[in-house]
Design a protein around this motif. Structure first.
Motif, PDB file in Angstrom:
ATOM      1  N   PHE A 172      -1.138  17.326  16.140  1.00 18.74           N
ATOM      2  CA  PHE A 172      -1.276  16.572  14.892  1.00 18.74           C
ATOM      3  C   PHE A 172       0.066  16.489  14.179  1.00 18.74           C
ATOM      4  O   PHE A 172       0.873  17.405  14.257  1.00 18.74           O
ATOM      5  N   GLU A 173       0.275  15.368  13.479  1.00 18.16           N
ATOM      6  CA  GLU A 173       1.466  15.215  12.653  1.00 18.16           C
ATOM      7  C   GLU A 173       1.048  14.725  11.274  1.00 18.16           C
ATOM      8  O   GLU A 173       0.086  13.971  11.121  1.00 18.16           O
ATOM      9  N   SER A 174       1.767  15.160  10.261  1.00 14.81           N
ATOM     10  CA  SER A 174       1.452  14.829   8.879  1.00 14.81           C
ATOM     11  C   SER A 174       1.635  13.334   8.614  1.00 14.81           C
ATOM     12  O   SER A 174       2.621  12.741   9.036  1.00 14.81           O
ATOM     13  N   VAL A 175       0.667  12.732   7.919  1.00 11.11           N
ATOM     14  CA  VAL A 175       0.772  11.321   7.530  1.00 11.11           C
ATOM     15  C   VAL A 175       0.537  11.100   6.040  1.00 11.11           C
ATOM     16  O   VAL A 175       0.783  10.015   5.527  1.00 11.11           O
ATOM     17  N   GLY A 176       0.082  12.129   5.330  1.00  9.23           N
ATOM     18  CA  GLY A 176      -0.143  11.967   3.902  1.00  9.23           C
ATOM     19  C   GLY A 176      -0.497  13.269   3.230  1.00  9.23           C
ATOM     20  O   GLY A 176      -0.998  14.200   3.860  1.00  9.23           O
ATOM     21  N   GLU A 177      -0.215  13.318   1.940  1.00  7.94           N
ATOM     22  CA  GLU A 177      -0.499  14.508   1.149  1.00  7.94           C
ATOM     23  C   GLU A 177      -0.652  14.070  -0.299  1.00  7.94           C
ATOM     24  O   GLU A 177       0.055  13.183  -0.761  1.00  7.94           O
ATOM     25  N   LYS A 178      -1.602  14.693  -1.005  1.00 10.18           N
ATOM     26  CA  LYS A 178      -1.808  14.281  -2.391  1.00 10.18           C
ATOM     27  C   LYS A 178      -2.382  15.433  -3.213  1.00 10.18           C
ATOM     28  O   LYS A 178      -3.234  16.175  -2.752  1.00 10.18           O
ATOM     29  N   GLU A 179      -1.879  15.541  -4.438  1.00  8.42           N
ATOM     30  CA  GLU A 179      -2.437  16.445  -5.442  1.00  8.42           C
ATOM     31  C   GLU A 179      -3.449  15.607  -6.219  1.00  8.42           C
ATOM     32  O   GLU A 179      -3.078  14.598  -6.829  1.00  8.42           O
ATOM     33  N   LEU A 180      -4.715  15.997  -6.183  1.00  7.41           N
ATOM     34  CA  LEU A 180      -5.775  15.218  -6.815  1.00  7.41           C
ATOM     35  C   LEU A 180      -6.003  15.686  -8.250  1.00  7.41           C
ATOM     36  O   LEU A 180      -5.906  16.880  -8.548  1.00  7.41           O
ATOM     37  N   GLU A 181      -6.293  14.741  -9.096  1.00  8.88           N
ATOM     38  CA  GLU A 181      -6.564  15.029 -10.505  1.00  8.88           C
ATOM     39  C   GLU A 181      -7.962  15.617 -10.644  1.00  8.88           C
ATOM     40  O   GLU A 181      -8.904  15.187  -9.984  1.00  8.88           O
ATOM     41  N   HIS A 182      -8.092  16.600 -11.518  1.00  8.49           N
ATOM     42  CA  HIS A 182      -9.399  17.207 -11.769  1.00  8.49           C
ATOM     43  C   HIS A 182     -10.257  16.248 -12.586  1.00  8.49           C
ATOM     44  O   HIS A 182      -9.795  15.686 -13.579  1.00  8.49           O
ATOM     45  N   THR A 183     -11.477  16.039 -12.146  1.00  5.92           N
ATOM     46  CA  THR A 183     -12.409  15.180 -12.881  1.00  5.92           C
ATOM     47  C   THR A 183     -13.607  16.021 -13.279  1.00  5.92           C
ATOM     48  O   THR A 183     -14.105  16.821 -12.500  1.00  5.92           O
ATOM     49  N   GLU A 184     -14.054  15.863 -14.471  1.00  6.56           N
ATOM     50  CA  GLU A 184     -15.168  16.631 -15.002  1.00  6.56           C
ATOM     51  C   GLU A 184     -16.417  15.758 -14.966  1.00  6.56           C
ATOM     52  O   GLU A 184     -16.472  14.731 -15.620  1.00  6.56           O
ATOM     53  N   GLY A 185     -17.402  16.139 -14.145  1.00  4.03           N
ATOM     54  CA  GLY A 185     -18.685  15.453 -14.167  1.00  4.03           C
ATOM     55  C   GLY A 185     -18.788  14.179 -13.344  1.00  4.03           C
ATOM     56  O   GLY A 185     -19.828  13.547 -13.355  1.00  4.03           O
ATOM     57  N   HIS A 186     -17.729  13.782 -12.646  1.00  4.72           N
ATOM     58  CA  HIS A 186     -17.842  12.618 -11.759  1.00  4.72           C
ATOM     59  C   HIS A 186     -16.918  12.791 -10.551  1.00  4.72           C
ATOM     60  O   HIS A 186     -16.025  13.626 -10.555  1.00  4.72           O
ATOM     61  N   LEU A 235      -1.577   5.331   4.387  1.00  6.59           N
ATOM     62  CA  LEU A 235      -1.143   5.894   5.667  1.00  6.59           C
ATOM     63  C   LEU A 235      -0.186   4.950   6.390  1.00  6.59           C
ATOM     64  O   LEU A 235       0.134   5.159   7.562  1.00  6.59           O
ATOM     65  N   ASN A 236       0.236   3.888   5.721  1.00  8.68           N
ATOM     66  CA  ASN A 236       1.280   2.991   6.238  1.00  8.68           C
ATOM     67  C   ASN A 236       1.031   2.455   7.642  1.00  8.68           C
ATOM     68  O   ASN A 236       1.889   2.526   8.508  1.00  8.68           O
ATOM     69  N   GLU A 237      -0.159   1.901   7.845  1.00  6.27           N
ATOM     70  CA  GLU A 237      -0.479   1.248   9.134  1.00  6.27           C
ATOM     71  C   GLU A 237      -0.292   2.177  10.328  1.00  6.27           C
ATOM     72  O   GLU A 237       0.236   1.796  11.362  1.00  6.27           O
TER      73      GLU A 237
END
Length: 134
Positions: A83-97, A105-107
């Motif tokens: 496997f090779e890395s194609v993406g990474e993200k810090e997700l925002e915390h959502t309350e109740g949804h 992923l750039n094609e």
């Protein structure tokens, strides 16, 4: 094109780091946000989606709860060994949804995608749907 039910394209969840009979990993690809896969409370957690054939992917959308840091890796062989890395993200915390995050992923072409949940906002996280745009 976005196919929110990857299972209809022959995709399968072939590995999941945890499983619960009430919330199986297959729920990730059924196209519904009402069903989900839930982690067991430790990190990292991961799951691997295998496509029926090599697939070109421009972006993935992940609908989840309490996921903080997500990494995505791809594999291009049939045996899912490299496997090779194609993406990474810090997700925002959502309350109740749901958190709904599109990750470019750039094609890239892949036979498998590995999703690694490195950390969460709580001990347990859930992934409700993964959609692919190609």
């Amino acid at each position: 094109m976005i196919d929110s039910a990857l299972i209809s394209l022959g995709a399968k969840v072939v590995v999941a780091s945890s499983s619960d009979e009430n919330n199986p990993p297959e729920n990730i690809i059924d196209g519904k946000t009402q069903t989900f896969w839930m982690s067991t409370g430790m990190f990292p957690q991961e799951f691997i989606i295998c496509f029926a054939e090599p697939t070109t992917i421009s972006a993935v959308t992940v609908d989840s709860f309490n996921v903080k840091h997500l990494k995505i890796e791809k594999n291009t062989s049939q045996n899912a060994s490299h496997f090779e890395s194609v993406g990474e993200k810090e997700l925002e915390h959502t309350e109740g949804h749901l958190q709904s995050n599109a990750i470019s992923l750039n094609e890239t072409s892949a036979t498998h995608l590995r999703f690694i949940i490195a950390s969460g906002y709580d001990h347990f996280v859930s992934v409700h749907r993964v959609s692919v745009q190609n």
